[in-house]
Structure formats: C-alpha cells, structure tokens
Design a protein around this motif. Structure first.
Motif, PDB file in Angstrom:
ATOM      1  N   ASP A 155       6.708   1.541  -1.823  1.00 43.02           N
ATOM      2  CA  ASP A 155       6.764   2.513  -0.170  1.00 43.02           C
ATOM      3  C   ASP A 155       5.016   3.398  -0.940  1.00 43.02           C
ATOM      4  N   GLY A 156       5.135   3.082   0.419  1.00 43.46           N
ATOM      5  CA  GLY A 156       2.910   3.012   0.417  1.00 43.46           C
ATOM      6  C   GLY A 156       2.004   2.250   0.471  1.00 43.46           C
ATOM      7  N   ALA A 157       2.106   1.278  -0.737  1.00 39.79           N
ATOM      8  CA  ALA A 157       1.094  -0.105  -0.959  1.00 39.79           C
ATOM      9  C   ALA A 157      -0.275   0.807   0.447  1.00 39.79           C
ATOM     10  N   GLU A 158      -0.976   1.338  -0.369  1.00 40.30           N
ATOM     11  CA  GLU A 158      -2.175   0.860   0.598  1.00 40.30           C
ATOM     12  C   GLU A 158      -3.216  -0.120   0.244  1.00 40.30           C
ATOM     13  N   GLU A 159      -3.065  -0.374  -1.207  1.00 34.80           N
ATOM     14  CA  GLU A 159      -3.748  -1.229  -1.738  1.00 34.80           C
ATOM     15  C   GLU A 159      -3.264  -2.078  -1.604  1.00 34.80           C
ATOM     16  N   GLY A 160      -2.214  -2.406  -1.076  1.00 33.64           N
ATOM     17  CA  GLY A 160      -1.402  -3.766  -1.064  1.00 33.64           C
ATOM     18  C   GLY A 160      -2.130  -5.090  -0.892  1.00 33.64           C
ATOM     19  N   TRP A 161      -2.779  -5.235   0.729  1.00 38.26           N
ATOM     20  CA  TRP A 161      -3.420  -5.903   0.272  1.00 38.26           C
ATOM     21  C   TRP A 161      -4.209  -6.759  -0.348  1.00 38.26           C
ATOM     22  N   MET A 162      -4.716  -5.934  -1.629  1.00 38.22           N
ATOM     23  CA  MET A 162      -5.395  -7.346  -2.725  1.00 38.22           C
ATOM     24  C   MET A 162      -4.527  -7.055  -3.006  1.00 38.22           C
ATOM     25  N   VAL A 163      -3.611  -7.366  -3.482  1.00 37.91           N
ATOM     26  CA  VAL A 163      -2.572  -8.137  -4.359  1.00 37.91           C
ATOM     27  C   VAL A 163      -1.547  -8.839  -3.158  1.00 37.91           C
ATOM     28  N   ALA A 164      -0.955  -8.674  -2.644  1.00 44.41           N
ATOM     29  CA  ALA A 164      -0.785  -9.114  -1.726  1.00 44.41           C
ATOM     30  C   ALA A 164      -0.413 -10.435  -1.542  1.00 44.41           C
ATOM     31  N   ASP A 165       0.125 -11.635  -2.236  1.00 42.18           N
ATOM     32  CA  ASP A 165       0.277 -12.629  -2.915  1.00 42.18           C
ATOM     33  C   ASP A 165       1.105 -12.627  -3.965  1.00 42.18           C
ATOM     34  N   GLN A 166       0.929 -11.787  -4.846  1.00 39.13           N
ATOM     35  CA  GLN A 166       1.737 -11.217  -6.096  1.00 39.13           C
ATOM     36  C   GLN A 166       2.942 -10.799  -5.822  1.00 39.13           C
ATOM     37  N   ILE A 167       2.676  -9.537  -4.433  1.00 39.27           N
ATOM     38  CA  ILE A 167       3.968  -9.144  -4.031  1.00 39.27           C
ATOM     39  C   ILE A 167       4.521  -9.872  -3.185  1.00 39.27           C
ATOM     40  N   ALA A 168       4.508 -10.847  -2.661  1.00 38.09           N
ATOM     41  CA  ALA A 168       4.503 -11.569  -2.178  1.00 38.09           C
ATOM     42  C   ALA A 168       5.903 -12.807  -3.509  1.00 38.09           C
ATOM     43  N   ALA A 169       5.168 -13.524  -4.127  1.00 42.60           N
ATOM     44  CA  ALA A 169       5.887 -13.956  -5.112  1.00 42.60           C
ATOM     45  C   ALA A 169       6.575 -13.554  -5.489  1.00 42.60           C
ATOM     46  N   ALA A 170       7.217 -11.505  -6.099  1.00 47.50           N
ATOM     47  CA  ALA A 170       7.775 -11.349  -6.752  1.00 47.50           C
ATOM     48  C   ALA A 170       9.425 -10.722  -5.275  1.00 47.50           C
ATOM     49  N   ASN A 171       8.782 -11.478  -4.160  1.00 47.04           N
ATOM     50  CA  ASN A 171      10.027 -11.541  -3.163  1.00 47.04           C
ATOM     51  C   ASN A 171       9.825  -9.622  -3.015  1.00 47.04           C
ATOM     52  N   VAL A 172       8.850  -8.753  -3.125  1.00 45.69           N
ATOM     53  CA  VAL A 172       9.083  -7.199  -2.665  1.00 45.69           C
ATOM     54  C   VAL A 172       8.978  -7.085  -1.328  1.00 45.69           C
ATOM     55  N   PRO A 173       9.502  -6.109  -0.834  1.00 43.84           N
ATOM     56  CA  PRO A 173       9.422  -6.042   0.308  1.00 43.84           C
ATOM     57  C   PRO A 173       9.095  -4.836   0.837  1.00 43.84           C
ATOM     58  N   VAL A 174       7.527  -4.369   1.743  1.00 45.56           N
ATOM     59  CA  VAL A 174       6.497  -2.876   1.857  1.00 45.56           C
ATOM     60  C   VAL A 174       6.948  -2.230   2.456  1.00 45.56           C
ATOM     61  N   LEU A 175       7.589  -1.037   2.517  1.00 44.44           N
ATOM     62  CA  LEU A 175       7.468   0.323   3.698  1.00 44.44           C
ATOM     63  C   LEU A 175       6.293   0.995   3.800  1.00 44.44           C
ATOM     64  N   LEU A 176       5.164   0.714   5.189  1.00 44.37           N
ATOM     65  CA  LEU A 176       3.992   1.171   4.907  1.00 44.37           C
ATOM     66  C   LEU A 176       4.045   2.050   6.165  1.00 44.37           C
ATOM     67  N   ASN A 177       2.607   3.581   5.502  1.00 42.04           N
ATOM     68  CA  ASN A 177       2.033   3.375   7.578  1.00 42.04           C
ATOM     69  C   ASN A 177       1.041   2.941   8.289  1.00 42.04           C
ATOM     70  N   ALA A 178       0.874   2.270   9.249  1.00 38.78           N
ATOM     71  CA  ALA A 178      -0.289   1.417   9.196  1.00 38.78           C
ATOM     72  C   ALA A 178      -1.687   1.680   9.797  1.00 38.78           C
ATOM     73  N   LEU A 179      -1.297   3.160   9.276  1.00 40.10           N
ATOM     74  CA  LEU A 179      -2.619   4.027  10.359  1.00 40.10           C
ATOM     75  C   LEU A 179      -3.070   4.363   9.115  1.00 40.10           C
ATOM     76  N   ALA A 180      -2.890   3.781   7.559  1.00 36.64           N
ATOM     77  CA  ALA A 180      -3.545   4.791   6.195  1.00 36.64           C
ATOM     78  C   ALA A 180      -4.461   3.847   6.270  1.00 36.64           C
ATOM     79  N   ASN A 181      -5.952   4.508   6.747  1.00 38.20           N
ATOM     80  CA  ASN A 181      -7.236   3.893   6.095  1.00 38.20           C
ATOM     81  C   ASN A 181      -7.689   4.497   6.119  1.00 38.20           C
ATOM     82  N   LEU A 182      -7.722   6.050   5.192  1.00 41.16           N
ATOM     83  CA  LEU A 182      -8.568   6.767   4.813  1.00 41.16           C
ATOM     84  C   LEU A 182      -8.527   6.790   3.550  1.00 41.16           C
ATOM     85  N   PRO A 183     -10.003   6.951   2.491  1.00 43.95           N
ATOM     86  CA  PRO A 183      -9.277   6.890   0.668  1.00 43.95           C
ATOM     87  C   PRO A 183      -9.106   8.793   0.394  1.00 43.95           C
ATOM     88  N   GLY A 184      -8.154   9.104   0.695  1.00 45.18           N
ATOM     89  CA  GLY A 184      -8.233  10.662   0.911  1.00 45.18           C
ATOM     90  C   GLY A 184      -7.874  10.710  -0.471  1.00 45.18           C
TER      91      GLY A 184
END
Length: 454
Positions: free
Chosen positions: A291-320
């Motif tokens: 849930d969240g995974a704002e930096e998920g794109w950096m490890v997208a291949d590992q997430i996909a290989a683990a067959n783990v889904p992601v719940l995300l907010n597509a507007l999260a783009n600021l380093p809050g």
C-alpha cells in the motif's frame, strides 16, 4: 409484455432520470442497456448491449439480442462501465474527520490489535456513501487506520511499550479490512476480514521501538508465536505453552495470515523497505499487498517477480518525507509496464474524496498508463487483489451487476453518472450535499420554514 424504451437523459435531467430508472428497475426483472460504449474492465465494446437479470450480468456484447419484456435503457452516446472499487478506504467508518467519536477505523486497546474487525462499526447511513457513489464508486475495501496510513495518523500511540495488561502497545497490526457495497439499504457488508493491515517503514519502525531492524525482528517473532499457538491450541488452553506476547484473539486473527489464507496489507513507501517487505513475505510464506509504494517504480521488476499487487495514489509525486523522495507521477505506468497488478485509490483515506480515484487514474493515463489499464485499476484489479473477481469488478456474465452509465469518459472530470446500478438495482442520484444545495439555493419554493428561504 412489450419492451419499453427509456432514453438516458442529459446532465440537466440526471436526477429525474435516476428516479425513473429506480422505478423501472423495481418493476422489471430484466434490464437491457443498449447502444453504449462499454468498458468491460478488460476491454472495450463499441455500440454494445448489457443485459441485467435478477441483479447479475446475463450477457454483454455488440450483437446481444434484447429479451422480450426487458426494460430497455438507451445509452447511445454514453459510456457504460463497471462500478469503481475504492481501495484503502474509510467509507462508512469515518464520518467527520475532526471528531474522534465519528471515527470507527482505529482503536487503542493494548490487548486487541490484529483481532480488530472494523466491519462491526461500519454505518450504512453514512453521508459519505452517496457522495462516493456519485463518483461511480459502488464497492469499497475499508481498512483500519494506523500510524502512517493514508486514512489518518495516530500520533498518540506511535511508539512501542507494554500496556497495563502486559501486551504490546500499540499492536504492530492495525486490524482487518472488509469489503462493502454502497447501495442504499441497512446491510452494506459484502465480506469481513478480507485482509490484515500493518504499517512498515518509518511508521512500523516507530511502533516496534524506533528502528527497522526492530520491526523485522518483531514480525518474525510474532509469526513464530502464531505458528506455535496454531500447533498447540489445546496446550495453550491448559497453560502448557510459554507466555506469548499477543492476546488469544490476536493470535487467532493472525493464523489465516501465517497459513497464507489472508493477505497482509503493508503500508510502505521507500524502495528499500519494499524489498525488505518482499523478503519477509518470501521467507515467511506470507501473501503480501503493498500500500503506497511511492518508490515502487525503482524496484518494479522485483515486485512483479514476487507477484505482489500494489495499491497506489497516482498523484503522489512530491517528496513529502524522506521515505518518498523518489516519488513519481509515472509510478503507476512503470509498475504496470513491469507486470505489477495495480489498483488506484482516492485521496485522504478515500472517505470524503473517494470519488477522486477516477481523476487520479486519469492523471496516471496522462503519464503513460494505458487507458484500459487505468479503467482496470479502478474495477477488475481491486476485485482480483481481494479475491472478489467472481462477484464484481467487471461487466461480464455471471457477475453482480454493478454498472454505471456515464455522460462521457469516466476518467474526464466533467463526466458524470446518469444512472448507477448496484447488484442490478438503480441507485438515487443525490447526496446530502445536493439536498442542502437545493434547500438553500436562491429562489427556493414557498412553503418551507423561513430559515430555509432566502
């Protein structure tokens, strides 16, 4: 009986159309929605027909015959889509954010954490449900809130310790999520206890004592205790098992997690924390949802290989925060391209702003996510992630008829629903906010008390 035909009205007559459709659905067992652009959740059918019979999708296609006696709804020039599914939501559990007594998404018991079942407190009369429904939301995955969750922070119990009962306080686990529908009525629960929820990253580390190493150690020890309990229930009852850190209720609630029957939703943001979560899930044989995974794109291949889904907010783009320093508007597109199953959520806990999930999906499409993937991230993907794909999430034969007729593209902010069906029953196109608008608008009709007139 001769088939009757009703044209779906424009936005100006939307409310009247909704009332007419409600009356029609109450008297008709079969409904045919014709001539619309149908977004099935897995594809697009131009000038298609959807047949609803006894609350379910009976047929869908470009050349489906209309059954004799069916109530016919013309959707010419309109878009027909599955109802949206709000994920990581607080719908029905948090009425007024500033009033703690209106929040049934969190609890602070030091003897119950994983066993917290929020489905008992969800309110079918919540004013948040019609508002979300007017945004095309027909189902929701309601989750308990915890430190670091999008549904609201709990700063009173951010750090670990032992409560008066001797149990860990606060609990590492926030409780169990539930599936609801948003139809009018007194019973909205579809399925309770569909997932366990826990914070990771900074929030989880704070709960465990202040460091990530403590969090992962505590998790492993907790899972070991749950397995010990599951193997020795009779001995536990006799007092022949060593003292365990969790209450019996929490141990029981976690048994389905360690046995792989219930997924664990972990709120996590940082790429390294994501990898640690994947490692723990692999080593402990836990079904994981990120849930969240704002930096998920950096490890997208590992997430996909683990067959783990992601719940995300597509507007999260600021380093809050430091955990989100690599947030990107392309996160959804990159995760999807890598083969990750994604669901797009609304803003601020998906309660009062649950309807904005479609805007977020539209922004994800504008930043590289394919259009059909954007629709799937609001419909069929959430259903698949939570094991509900045989019930809802798509316009497909056999599924419950959660169908919305839109004035235009549902990912465009100006488009609005002109008809909403949940389980085949037409829903009213009004909310408390619209009722108040009409009551107090200038030129209100005479006959109301003076306070209601301008």
């Amino acid at each position: 009986m001769k088939s009757s035909v009703r044209a779906v009205l424009g936005l100006a007559g939307g409310a009247l159309a909704g009332l007419a459709l409600m009356a029609a659905s109450a008297s008709a067992q079969t409904i045919a929605i014709t001539d619309g652009r149908i977004l099935t959740g897995s594809g697009i059918i131009e000038n298609g027909t959807v047949i609803i019979r006894d609350g379910r999708i009976a047929a869908v296609g470009a050349s489906v015959p209309v059954p004799a006696g069916a109530e016919v709804i013309s959707a010419a020039g309109r878009v027909v889509a599955p109802g949206f599914v709000a994920v990581d939501s607080g719908l029905g559990g948090n009425e007024v954010s500033s009033q703690p007594e209106a929040n049934d998404l969190r609890q602070s018991s030091n003897s119950i954490s994983a066993a917290f079942d929020l489905s008992w407190g969800l309110d079918p009369w919540s004013i948040t449900l019609p508002v979300a429904r007017l945004g095309g939301v027909t189902r929701a995955i309601v989750v308990p809130s915890h430190p670091g969750s999008s549904g609201g922070h709990d700063h009173n119990h951010d750090f670990a310790g032992l409560g008066a009962s001797g149990h860990h306080e606060p609990g590492l686990f926030a409780g169990q999520a539930a599936v609801i529908h948003l139809a009018e009525g007194t019973e909205i629960i579809v399925q309770p206890r569909v997932a366990m929820v826990a914070p990771f990253g900074n929030a989880g580390a704070n709960v465990a004592g202040g460091a990530r190493g403590a969090l992962y150690t505590l998790l492993r020890e907790t899972f070991a205790e749950v397995r010990l309990y599951a193997r020795n229930r009779a001995a536990y009852d006799r007092g022949d098992v060593r003292a365990l850190s969790l209450s019996r209720a929490d141990l029981e609630a976690l048994v389905p997690v360690v046995e792989g029957r219930m997924p664990l939703i972990v709120t996590v943001h940082k790429a390294n924390d994501i990898l640690m979560a994947l490692r723990i899930a692999r080593e402990e044989n836990i079904r994981l949802i990120l849930d969240g995974a704002e930096e998920g794109w950096m490890v997208a291949d590992q997430i996909a290989a683990a067959n783990v889904p992601v719940l995300l907010n597509a507007l999260a783009n600021l380093p809050g925060s430091f955990e989100r320093r690599a947030s990107s508007l392309e996160n959804a597109a990159r995760l999807h391209a890598a083969g990750v199953l994604i669901a797009i959520k609304g803003n601020e806990g998906s309660v009062h702003r649950a309807r904005e999930a479609r805007y977020n999906a539209g922004n994800a499409v504008a930043h590289g996510l394919p259009y059909e993937a954007g629709i799937a991230a609001l419909t069929v993907n959430p259903a698949r992630i939570f094991g509900q794909q045989q019930r809802f999430g798509a316009i497909a034969p056999g599924l419950e008829a959660d169908v919305v007729i839109w004035s235009g593209d549902p990912l465009e902010p100006l488009s609005q629903p002109v008809a909403i069906y949940i389980r085949g029953v037409a829903q009213p196109l009004y909310s408390r906010g619209l009722e108040l608008r009409d009551r107090y608008r200038p030129g209100q009709q005479p006959g109301l008390p003076p306070a209601y007139r301008n």
